[in-house]
Design an enzyme around this catalytic site. Structure first.
Site, PDB file in Angstrom:
ATOM      1  N   LYS A 255       2.042 -12.120  -3.025  1.00 15.87           N
ATOM      2  CA  LYS A 255       3.041 -11.270  -3.691  1.00 15.87           C
ATOM      3  C   LYS A 255       4.316 -11.194  -2.868  1.00 15.87           C
ATOM      4  O   LYS A 255       5.432 -11.293  -3.406  1.00 15.87           O
ATOM      5  CB  LYS A 255       2.475  -9.863  -3.909  1.00 15.87           C
ATOM      6  CG  LYS A 255       3.490  -8.895  -4.512  1.00 15.87           C
ATOM      7  CD  LYS A 255       3.019  -7.458  -4.393  1.00 15.87           C
ATOM      8  CE  LYS A 255       4.165  -6.504  -4.628  1.00 15.87           C
ATOM      9  NZ  LYS A 255       3.802  -5.099  -4.352  1.00 15.87           N
TER      10      LYS A 255
ATOM     11  N   HIS B 285       0.516  -3.568 -11.555  1.00 18.15           N
ATOM     12  CA  HIS B 285       0.886  -3.412 -12.965  1.00 18.15           C
ATOM     13  C   HIS B 285       0.796  -4.739 -13.712  1.00 18.15           C
ATOM     14  O   HIS B 285       0.244  -4.810 -14.810  1.00 18.15           O
ATOM     15  CB  HIS B 285       2.306  -2.847 -13.075  1.00 18.15           C
ATOM     16  CG  HIS B 285       2.484  -1.492 -12.481  1.00 18.15           C
ATOM     17  ND1 HIS B 285       1.895  -0.361 -13.000  1.00 18.15           N
ATOM     18  CD2 HIS B 285       3.179  -1.087 -11.391  1.00 18.15           C
ATOM     19  CE1 HIS B 285       2.222   0.682 -12.262  1.00 18.15           C
ATOM     20  NE2 HIS B 285       3.005   0.268 -11.274  1.00 18.15           N
TER      21      HIS B 285
ATOM     22  N   ASN C 156       0.812  -1.228   0.000  1.00 18.89           N
ATOM     23  CA  ASN C 156       0.000   0.000   0.000  1.00 18.89           C
ATOM     24  C   ASN C 156       0.838   1.266   0.000  1.00 18.89           C
ATOM     25  O   ASN C 156       0.442   2.295   0.568  1.00 18.89           O
ATOM     26  CB  ASN C 156      -0.957   0.023   1.202  1.00 18.89           C
ATOM     27  CG  ASN C 156      -1.900  -1.156   1.203  1.00 18.89           C
ATOM     28  OD1 ASN C 156      -1.779  -2.072   2.024  1.00 18.89           O
ATOM     29  ND2 ASN C 156      -2.830  -1.173   0.262  1.00 18.89           N
TER      30      ASN C 156
END
Length: 226
Positions: A132, A152, A44
């Site tokens: 991730k 992305h 974040n």
């Protein structure tokens, strides 16, 4: 062109454009725990704020033992630029305590002796560590096959037509890890991120100048006059 063919087309075109085809030493850490904590800080926030927070934390607490000795409040203050400082500080301390309990030291080097699946399982069970973060730690710090999927990578995968819209980031990661050869995971990951930042923006992507426009399912949509 099916999705697997598109994956290799994307890898080839972006490698030719951005040239991140090799494993770069500067992208990893001698101690994989550093990479794990860095990725926790990245959640974040952007890379600039993450790196600033990590550098500040390490300057104040050169060893992970120093973090535990200082406690949550000083740690929280040191990483404030990364955002969500209170939550991240609590997670970091819990992770450090868990790792010390399990390995007798503030290090996760011993995970190198685990199988791929067991390493993934161990990391995923740490607080605040998602798919991730696990993939980044395995790819960059353990030099293992993994394909981290950030905003992305997930956007481009769905937009180009590599992955269905319904796929989560973790679904896309599993698919790419299955298809992409180990030697191309790091370069592919970094190149796709570079393309997302430079061309394939979330809003107003530059489709007219995109090397992927010829195979991209979203190119026609975004090229229409607004």
């Amino acid at each position: 062109m099916n999705s697997e063919e598109k994956i290799f087309y994307v890898l080839d075109e972006l490698e030719a454009l951005y040239h991140n085809e090799a494993r770069s030493p500067e992208l990893g850490h001698t101690e994989p725990l550093d990479g794990l904590i860095l990725t926790v800080l990245s959640q974040n926030t952007n890379d600039k704020n993450r790196d600033k927070a990590f550098a500040n934390m390490k300057s104040l607490f050169p060893e992970w033992q120093n973090v535990i000795e200082a406690g949550a409040s000083p740690l929280e203050e040191s990483i404030r630029t990364a955002g969500l400082a209170h939550t991240k500080a609590q997670r970091i301390i819990t992770i450090l305590n868990r790792i010390h309990d399990d390995f007798g030291e503030y290090s996760i080097r011993k995970l190198a002796g685990y199988s791929h699946d067991d390493m993934k399982k161990y990391l995923r069970e740490l607080p605040g560590v998602g798919a991730k973060t696990v993939a980044c730690t395995m790819l960059f710090d353990f030099k293992l096959k993994a394909f981290p999927v950030d905003t992305h990578v997930s956007r481009i995968a769905r937009r180009v037509g590599i992955a269905p819209e319904k796929y989560s980031a973790e679904d896309i990661s599993v698919m790419l890890e299955r298809i992409v050869p180990e030697a191309r995971c790091l370069g592919g990951h970094v190149n796709i991120i570079a393309h997302g930042r430079a061309v394939c923006h979330s809003q107003k992507p530059e489709c007219m100048s995109c090397v992927l426009s010829g195979i991209c399912d979203g190119a026609e949509k975004f090229s229409l006059p607004q």
